[in-house]
Design a protein around this motif. Sequence first.
Motif, PDB file in Angstrom:
ATOM      1  N   PRO A  77      -4.794   0.590  -4.021  1.00 17.00           N
ATOM      2  CA  PRO A  77      -4.460   2.101  -3.883  1.00 17.00           C
ATOM      3  C   PRO A  77      -4.323   2.749  -5.368  1.00 17.00           C
ATOM      4  O   PRO A  77      -3.647   2.284  -6.375  1.00 17.00           O
ATOM      5  CB  PRO A  77      -3.253   1.927  -3.050  1.00 17.00           C
ATOM      6  CG  PRO A  77      -3.294   0.753  -2.532  1.00 17.00           C
ATOM      7  CD  PRO A  77      -4.049  -0.361  -3.328  1.00 17.00           C
ATOM      8  N   GLY A  78      -4.748   4.022  -5.368  1.00 18.35           N
ATOM      9  CA  GLY A  78      -4.590   4.667  -6.742  1.00 18.35           C
ATOM     10  C   GLY A  78      -5.626   4.584  -7.747  1.00 18.35           C
ATOM     11  O   GLY A  78      -5.634   5.099  -8.714  1.00 18.35           O
ATOM     12  N   ASP A  79      -6.401   3.563  -7.526  1.00 17.70           N
ATOM     13  CA  ASP A  79      -7.511   3.066  -8.228  1.00 17.70           C
ATOM     14  C   ASP A  79      -8.950   4.084  -7.939  1.00 17.70           C
ATOM     15  O   ASP A  79      -9.669   3.324  -7.440  1.00 17.70           O
ATOM     16  CB  ASP A  79      -7.703   1.623  -8.639  1.00 17.70           C
ATOM     17  CG  ASP A  79      -8.796   1.526  -9.767  1.00 17.70           C
ATOM     18  OD1 ASP A  79      -9.170   2.235 -10.393  1.00 17.70           O
ATOM     19  OD2 ASP A  79      -9.209   0.317  -9.745  1.00 17.70           O
ATOM     20  N   THR A  80      -8.928   5.423  -8.451  1.00 21.54           N
ATOM     21  CA  THR A  80     -10.147   6.143  -7.795  1.00 21.54           C
ATOM     22  C   THR A  80     -10.581   6.747  -9.062  1.00 21.54           C
ATOM     23  O   THR A  80     -10.030   6.771 -10.057  1.00 21.54           O
ATOM     24  CB  THR A  80      -9.580   7.067  -6.848  1.00 21.54           C
ATOM     25  OG1 THR A  80      -8.379   7.581  -7.217  1.00 21.54           O
ATOM     26  CG2 THR A  80      -9.120   6.651  -5.610  1.00 21.54           C
ATOM     27  N   ARG A  85       2.743   1.588  -3.389  1.00 24.27           N
ATOM     28  CA  ARG A  85       1.873   1.943  -4.469  1.00 24.27           C
ATOM     29  C   ARG A  85       1.741   3.696  -4.272  1.00 24.27           C
ATOM     30  O   ARG A  85       1.736   4.444  -5.381  1.00 24.27           O
ATOM     31  CB  ARG A  85       0.661   1.196  -4.356  1.00 24.27           C
ATOM     32  CG  ARG A  85       1.020  -0.104  -5.125  1.00 24.27           C
ATOM     33  CD  ARG A  85      -0.491  -0.899  -5.068  1.00 24.27           C
ATOM     34  NE  ARG A  85      -0.174  -2.063  -5.577  1.00 24.27           N
ATOM     35  CZ  ARG A  85      -1.106  -3.328  -5.143  1.00 24.27           C
ATOM     36  NH1 ARG A  85      -2.215  -2.952  -4.524  1.00 24.27           N
ATOM     37  NH2 ARG A  85      -0.836  -4.362  -5.951  1.00 24.27           N
ATOM     38  N   ALA A  86       1.193   3.980  -3.161  1.00 22.50           N
ATOM     39  CA  ALA A  86       0.727   5.329  -3.075  1.00 22.50           C
ATOM     40  C   ALA A  86       1.902   6.502  -3.472  1.00 22.50           C
ATOM     41  O   ALA A  86       1.681   7.132  -4.030  1.00 22.50           O
ATOM     42  CB  ALA A  86       0.605   5.599  -1.654  1.00 22.50           C
ATOM     43  N   ALA A  99       2.331  -0.030  -9.467  1.00 18.25           N
ATOM     44  CA  ALA A  99       1.676   1.648  -9.121  1.00 18.25           C
ATOM     45  C   ALA A  99       1.607   2.162 -10.655  1.00 18.25           C
ATOM     46  O   ALA A  99       0.764   2.811 -10.824  1.00 18.25           O
ATOM     47  CB  ALA A  99       2.648   2.192  -8.329  1.00 18.25           C
ATOM     48  N   TRP A 100       2.559   1.900 -11.660  1.00 18.04           N
ATOM     49  CA  TRP A 100       2.480   2.423 -13.122  1.00 18.04           C
ATOM     50  C   TRP A 100       1.401   2.165 -13.672  1.00 18.04           C
ATOM     51  O   TRP A 100       0.600   2.949 -14.314  1.00 18.04           O
ATOM     52  CB  TRP A 100       3.945   2.377 -13.710  1.00 18.04           C
ATOM     53  CG  TRP A 100       3.958   2.764 -15.076  1.00 18.04           C
ATOM     54  CD1 TRP A 100       4.327   4.094 -15.323  1.00 18.04           C
ATOM     55  CD2 TRP A 100       3.690   2.205 -16.341  1.00 18.04           C
ATOM     56  NE1 TRP A 100       4.202   4.485 -16.597  1.00 18.04           N
ATOM     57  CE2 TRP A 100       3.860   3.256 -17.292  1.00 18.04           C
ATOM     58  CE3 TRP A 100       3.041   0.962 -16.581  1.00 18.04           C
ATOM     59  CZ2 TRP A 100       3.693   3.031 -18.649  1.00 18.04           C
ATOM     60  CZ3 TRP A 100       2.899   0.783 -17.959  1.00 18.04           C
ATOM     61  CH2 TRP A 100       2.948   1.650 -18.792  1.00 18.04           C
ATOM     62  N   ALA A 139      -1.911   3.670 -12.439  1.00 17.85           N
ATOM     63  CA  ALA A 139      -1.765   5.156 -12.778  1.00 17.85           C
ATOM     64  C   ALA A 139      -1.917   5.577 -14.251  1.00 17.85           C
ATOM     65  O   ALA A 139      -2.625   6.140 -14.652  1.00 17.85           O
ATOM     66  CB  ALA A 139      -0.481   5.818 -12.305  1.00 17.85           C
ATOM     67  N   THR A 199       2.789   6.040  -7.210  1.00 15.68           N
ATOM     68  CA  THR A 199       1.737   6.699  -8.136  1.00 15.68           C
ATOM     69  C   THR A 199       2.014   8.257  -7.890  1.00 15.68           C
ATOM     70  O   THR A 199       1.756   9.065  -9.110  1.00 15.68           O
ATOM     71  CB  THR A 199       0.413   6.255  -7.409  1.00 15.68           C
ATOM     72  OG1 THR A 199       0.313   4.998  -7.344  1.00 15.68           O
ATOM     73  CG2 THR A 199      -0.848   7.216  -8.266  1.00 15.68           C
ATOM     74  N   ALA A 200       2.179   8.727  -6.942  1.00 13.64           N
ATOM     75  CA  ALA A 200       2.455  10.426  -6.585  1.00 13.64           C
ATOM     76  C   ALA A 200       3.508  10.708  -7.191  1.00 13.64           C
ATOM     77  O   ALA A 200       3.717  11.845  -7.879  1.00 13.64           O
ATOM     78  CB  ALA A 200       2.380  10.815  -5.336  1.00 13.64           C
ATOM     79  N   THR A 235       0.832  -1.227   0.013  1.00  9.89           N
ATOM     80  CA  THR A 235       0.026  -0.025  -0.113  1.00  9.89           C
ATOM     81  C   THR A 235       0.764   1.386   0.124  1.00  9.89           C
ATOM     82  O   THR A 235       0.615   2.162  -0.741  1.00  9.89           O
ATOM     83  CB  THR A 235      -1.000   0.196   1.332  1.00  9.89           C
ATOM     84  OG1 THR A 235      -1.849  -1.046   1.300  1.00  9.89           O
ATOM     85  CG2 THR A 235      -1.724   1.339   1.308  1.00  9.89           C
TER      86      THR A 235
END
Length: 407
Positions: free
Chosen positions: A69-72, A29-30, A140-141, A144, A33-34, A26
Amino acid sequence: MVHQTMATSSTSASSASSKISPMKLTLLRAVWTALIVGTLAACSTPPAPAPSRPGAIGVRPPPASTPVPGDTGPLPAPMAQAKSRWVPVRWAELPGFADDALHEAWNAWIKSCERPVAPFAALCGEVRQLSIATPEEQRAWLVARLQPYRIESGDGNPEGLLTAYYEPLLDAARQPGNGYTVPVYRPPATLGARKPWYTRQQIETLPEAQAALAGRAIAWLRDPVEAMVLHIQGSGRLRIAEPDGTTTLVRVAYAGTNDHPYQSVGRWLLDQGYTRDATWPGIRAWLAANPQRTNELMWTNPRYVFFREEALTPLDAEFGPRGAQGVPLTPGRSIAVDRQSIPYGTPVWLASSGPLVQLNRLVMAQDTGSAILGAVRADFFTGWGPEAGDTAGRLKQNLRLWALWPK
């Protein structure tokens, strides 16, 4: 490379996976992603626009599972292909997404970038930069930059069929004799002048067909069944005994056919009631009991494949033959698809379970086959040699697919 499928499975194709603690996953990934993905996106060309997305197809609610995480944000509209519809979903729907050894698939993706197709060409710079990244960074990539779409048939069925194919490794000789009696031919000069060309039976019996193929043999095999397997797979590796006593390892790649339809010899045996086992071991068992009927069985498939010889360097030997996309295939990470359902070069999440193998992994759509038709249909490239052949000869089980498309 154009091949038919050998649907019947085997020893499990190994599914390497990395295990990561949920808290570490988590956080990583966060962060990536950022930071990392944002940095890559800032210095790359934006993806090309996606195909038109008709809004008539309803989006099914995602299953209850742990969010990635990041899938929003809202889901996009569905997409339509000629033979399939793509329904957008959350990353959490993809079985085993947190566990796949993504670096194995990255090698196949980099191969696709040798012949990039829109809209993935714009992502190849980032794909290459991430080739030495950790699986967490790569995951994570993906989240995103890409949107997963569940692939369904026109009537909404997400279930399909997975089979497998491979590259046979066979002993051969440059000249006939000493048990080597079955030729592997280059295309004849008259192939384009007559469509369809002679059938398999005519090629092996008619003087005019034999005359057209005189001097066209690349090498000779011992076994007509091995030759049939080579024709079905569309490519192979030959250990050729040269006249000077040395041995050369070469690839014979697909170079054309006689334009007759492929007919399964296993299906013929089943339809005739001669066997209940249409796997290649079952076919060989029937032939061992009925050797005088070998030609009769082989001739039920009128399709005949011609080949070209290619040098096999140590680097070439680490990959399979070039698929229909024009790039070398990667064992366990390349699939053949119906291009009217999935465009070449598309990264695809594959999920399949059966008594012989469990697969949840990222693969690349890089090839096609004459028997690979339909919305949710794939042929899984297992590699080369006997073990790969055992898997390819027996694998036939359920399948679900998700296309990963640029946002």
